[in-house]
Design a protein around this motif. Sequence first.
Motif, PDB file in Angstrom:
ATOM      1  N   ASP A  34      10.852   8.883   7.346  1.00  0.00           N
ATOM      2  CA  ASP A  34       9.348   8.404   7.286  1.00  0.00           C
ATOM      3  C   ASP A  34       8.932   7.872   8.717  1.00  0.00           C
ATOM      4  O   ASP A  34       7.790   8.501   9.149  1.00  0.00           O
ATOM      5  CB  ASP A  34       9.234   7.560   6.167  1.00  0.00           C
ATOM      6  CG  ASP A  34       9.296   8.129   4.820  1.00  0.00           C
ATOM      7  OD1 ASP A  34       9.376   9.408   4.851  1.00  0.00           O
ATOM      8  OD2 ASP A  34       9.382   7.238   3.753  1.00  0.00           O
ATOM      9  N   SER A  35       9.656   6.861   9.020  1.00  0.00           N
ATOM     10  CA  SER A  35       9.063   6.332  10.432  1.00  0.00           C
ATOM     11  C   SER A  35       9.361   7.245  11.519  1.00  0.00           C
ATOM     12  O   SER A  35       8.224   7.257  12.402  1.00  0.00           O
ATOM     13  CB  SER A  35       9.654   4.860  10.707  1.00  0.00           C
ATOM     14  OG  SER A  35      10.358   5.048  11.902  1.00  0.00           O
ATOM     15  N   LEU A  36      10.258   7.985  11.588  1.00  0.00           N
ATOM     16  CA  LEU A  36      10.329   8.840  12.701  1.00  0.00           C
ATOM     17  C   LEU A  36       9.255   9.942  12.553  1.00  0.00           C
ATOM     18  O   LEU A  36       8.671  10.327  13.688  1.00  0.00           O
ATOM     19  CB  LEU A  36      11.671   9.663  12.941  1.00  0.00           C
ATOM     20  CG  LEU A  36      12.724   8.478  13.506  1.00  0.00           C
ATOM     21  CD1 LEU A  36      14.015   9.218  13.447  1.00  0.00           C
ATOM     22  CD2 LEU A  36      12.663   8.117  14.839  1.00  0.00           C
ATOM     23  N   GLU A  37       8.968  10.587  11.524  1.00  0.00           N
ATOM     24  CA  GLU A  37       7.864  11.495  11.463  1.00  0.00           C
ATOM     25  C   GLU A  37       6.531  10.979  11.866  1.00  0.00           C
ATOM     26  O   GLU A  37       5.563  11.620  12.354  1.00  0.00           O
ATOM     27  CB  GLU A  37       8.044  12.101   9.839  1.00  0.00           C
ATOM     28  CG  GLU A  37       9.047  13.166   9.628  1.00  0.00           C
ATOM     29  CD  GLU A  37       9.339  13.296   8.019  1.00  0.00           C
ATOM     30  OE1 GLU A  37       9.939  14.405   7.902  1.00  0.00           O
ATOM     31  OE2 GLU A  37       8.595  12.684   7.307  1.00  0.00           O
ATOM     32  N   GLU A  39       6.073   8.869  13.782  1.00  0.00           N
ATOM     33  CA  GLU A  39       6.003   8.631  15.320  1.00  0.00           C
ATOM     34  C   GLU A  39       5.972   9.825  15.912  1.00  0.00           C
ATOM     35  O   GLU A  39       5.178   9.828  16.850  1.00  0.00           O
ATOM     36  CB  GLU A  39       7.240   7.866  15.771  1.00  0.00           C
ATOM     37  CG  GLU A  39       7.125   7.418  17.037  1.00  0.00           C
ATOM     38  CD  GLU A  39       8.663   6.913  17.203  1.00  0.00           C
ATOM     39  OE1 GLU A  39       9.235   5.979  16.465  1.00  0.00           O
ATOM     40  OE2 GLU A  39       9.177   7.062  18.210  1.00  0.00           O
ATOM     41  N   ARG A  40       6.568  10.878  15.679  1.00  0.00           N
ATOM     42  CA  ARG A  40       6.347  11.879  16.446  1.00  0.00           C
ATOM     43  C   ARG A  40       5.588  13.277  15.986  1.00  0.00           C
ATOM     44  O   ARG A  40       5.353  14.168  16.683  1.00  0.00           O
ATOM     45  CB  ARG A  40       8.057  12.736  16.369  1.00  0.00           C
ATOM     46  CG  ARG A  40       8.956  11.561  16.609  1.00  0.00           C
ATOM     47  CD  ARG A  40       9.810  11.864  17.458  1.00  0.00           C
ATOM     48  NE  ARG A  40      10.398  10.671  18.244  1.00  0.00           N
ATOM     49  CZ  ARG A  40      11.875  10.102  18.089  1.00  0.00           C
ATOM     50  NH1 ARG A  40      12.510  11.039  17.610  1.00  0.00           N
ATOM     51  NH2 ARG A  40      12.151   9.102  18.162  1.00  0.00           N
ATOM     52  N   PHE A  41       4.908  13.325  14.769  1.00  0.00           N
ATOM     53  CA  PHE A  41       4.020  14.044  14.490  1.00  0.00           C
ATOM     54  C   PHE A  41       2.708  13.743  14.214  1.00  0.00           C
ATOM     55  O   PHE A  41       2.375  12.626  13.735  1.00  0.00           O
ATOM     56  CB  PHE A  41       4.519  14.845  13.191  1.00  0.00           C
ATOM     57  CG  PHE A  41       5.918  15.600  13.115  1.00  0.00           C
ATOM     58  CD1 PHE A  41       5.914  17.044  13.739  1.00  0.00           C
ATOM     59  CD2 PHE A  41       6.864  14.930  12.921  1.00  0.00           C
ATOM     60  CE1 PHE A  41       7.114  17.519  13.812  1.00  0.00           C
ATOM     61  CE2 PHE A  41       8.343  15.579  13.054  1.00  0.00           C
ATOM     62  CZ  PHE A  41       8.261  16.869  13.582  1.00  0.00           C
ATOM     63  N   SER A  42       1.607  14.550  14.579  1.00  0.00           N
ATOM     64  CA  SER A  42       0.264  14.023  14.389  1.00  0.00           C
ATOM     65  C   SER A  42      -0.310  13.983  12.783  1.00  0.00           C
ATOM     66  O   SER A  42      -1.140  13.205  12.578  1.00  0.00           O
ATOM     67  CB  SER A  42      -0.796  14.770  15.208  1.00  0.00           C
ATOM     68  OG  SER A  42      -0.770  16.382  14.921  1.00  0.00           O
ATOM     69  N   GLY A  43       0.249  14.739  12.026  1.00  0.00           N
ATOM     70  CA  GLY A  43      -0.211  14.743  10.505  1.00  0.00           C
ATOM     71  C   GLY A  43       0.596  15.807   9.839  1.00  0.00           C
ATOM     72  O   GLY A  43       1.695  16.504  10.285  1.00  0.00           O
ATOM     73  N   LYS A  44       0.296  15.831   8.641  1.00  0.00           N
ATOM     74  CA  LYS A  44       1.203  16.524   7.766  1.00  0.00           C
ATOM     75  C   LYS A  44       1.433  17.936   8.055  1.00  0.00           C
ATOM     76  O   LYS A  44       2.417  18.502   7.918  1.00  0.00           O
ATOM     77  CB  LYS A  44       0.644  16.252   6.167  1.00  0.00           C
ATOM     78  CG  LYS A  44       1.532  16.854   5.133  1.00  0.00           C
ATOM     79  CD  LYS A  44       1.114  16.502   3.865  1.00  0.00           C
ATOM     80  CE  LYS A  44       2.228  16.995   2.492  1.00  0.00           C
ATOM     81  NZ  LYS A  44       3.049  17.841   2.633  1.00  0.00           N
ATOM     82  N   LYS A  45       0.403  18.840   8.471  1.00  0.00           N
ATOM     83  CA  LYS A  45       0.211  19.877   8.779  1.00  0.00           C
ATOM     84  C   LYS A  45       1.169  20.049   9.799  1.00  0.00           C
ATOM     85  O   LYS A  45       1.970  21.124   9.696  1.00  0.00           O
ATOM     86  CB  LYS A  45      -1.317  20.285   8.967  1.00  0.00           C
ATOM     87  CG  LYS A  45      -1.464  21.976   8.573  1.00  0.00           C
ATOM     88  CD  LYS A  45      -2.979  22.307   8.581  1.00  0.00           C
ATOM     89  CE  LYS A  45      -2.971  23.626   8.728  1.00  0.00           C
ATOM     90  NZ  LYS A  45      -4.104  24.152   9.558  1.00  0.00           N
ATOM     91  N   ASP A  46       0.943  19.527  10.840  1.00  0.00           N
ATOM     92  CA  ASP A  46       1.791  19.601  12.208  1.00  0.00           C
ATOM     93  C   ASP A  46       3.366  19.547  11.678  1.00  0.00           C
ATOM     94  O   ASP A  46       4.088  20.280  12.130  1.00  0.00           O
ATOM     95  CB  ASP A  46       1.395  18.355  12.884  1.00  0.00           C
ATOM     96  CG  ASP A  46       2.168  18.334  14.354  1.00  0.00           C
ATOM     97  OD1 ASP A  46       2.469  19.259  14.872  1.00  0.00           O
ATOM     98  OD2 ASP A  46       2.343  17.140  15.028  1.00  0.00           O
TER      99      ASP A  46
END
Length: 422
Positions: A34-37, A39-46
């Motif tokens: 969860d925390s890496l996601e 940090e590395r993605f701008s949003g759910k769609k991305d």
Amino acid sequence: MPEEDNNFNFKWDPLRNIADDPDEVLKRVDERLDSLEKERFSGKKDKDGNLENIFSLHGVTRRDFIKWSAFLTSAMMLPYIFSPRVARAANILTRTPFIWLDMADCMGNTEAFIRTAHPTPAEIILNYVSVDYMESIMAPAGYQAEARRIETVKKHKGKYILVVEGAIPTGLNGKFLTIGAKGDSGLKIAKETSKDAGIIVAIGNCASYGGIPAARPNPTSAVGLSSVTNRQVINIPACPANPVNVVGTLVEYILVGKAPQLDSLGRPLWAYSGRLHDNCYRRGHFEAGEYVRQWGDEGAKKQYCLYMMGCKGPFTWNNCTVVEYNQDISFPMRAGHGCIGCSQPAFWDRMTPFEKPNADAKIILPMVEATADEFGVALLGAAGAGIAAHAIYTGVKKKRESKKTSEKKKSDSDKNDDNNDK
Ligand code: SF4
Ligand code: SF4
């Protein structure tokens, strides 16, 4: 032959000692993902569209990806419940900063990943990782390229993945290999870049143990990466390294934040805890004493064991016979040639000649421990009688006993001669 290559005592810990309670493990893995996601993605769609988009460009369906995640989970010896988490980790991996250094080598690993006509999901993932520095594919050149490496180290201190391909020449203070506009030595760059990496992976035999550049007489004093840094190095040897083993190791790092369990040669145990010989589909022929004795003979047509043609499968630790190469469909023995032992240290010196059994290598099987010579002599009798391992064992034992008897006779006769002289 390497005496140290003994992974028989390996105790598997699929939950990597990160907690005693399985529920606690899953909770901690989920929190980390969860925390890496975040940090590395701008949003759910991305996040959801990332790998999906990448795969759709290569004709890999969602279904194929789910199947591949299950395959990687089992190859990594993780419980099936990890499969969706492995898929999430692979997605995060494509957004993790990478530095890929090329030292003294043929770039066979890079070539194997970027030139595949029909890449597997593992190869696609390696093609799309966020490589901030890789001489062979990056757009910047000269001073700009060097600046990019230094900037990545600074910006992602403790977080970037360092992959090193190729051996490090240490002779003349590293001057046998100079890289970039400033002419820094590979040795200096490897040391500097290792210092602040989150995880370090030596890919291929050259980076792991020196490989061919370190073969006798090793004029440049080339060594594997672990000899020039005091950081932990994960070795993924083979020529080239199997993409499944590379991606699996990196996925594990994303899942739990640390290196997999390693053997005494720095290799992940999940990939290197068995010999090729243990899982080879020709093994039944080995046991039955049925061997290829000449290229193209009847035995070759019947896919008999390749030991007598120099196969080094009994002395080589890797999972080639399980995960296979080339879109997971083949490996040397299936193609009709023996293993050359490319996952072992100093294989160029210790495993040659490649097409002959090594005379001093010890074959260790239940009840049998013999060199190729002892084994070969015993085998002739065993194969003639059409019987297997216990017959080979008996043959080896008889040969040893007869050798002992003749040595004893010789020593008795020498003693008699001495007495007569007196
Ligand atoms: S010696 Fe080689 S070909 Fe024969 S069973 Fe072992 S790994 Fe397979
Ligand atoms: S089969 Fe043997 S030679 Fe081929 S990649 Fe595996 S370890 Fe190397």
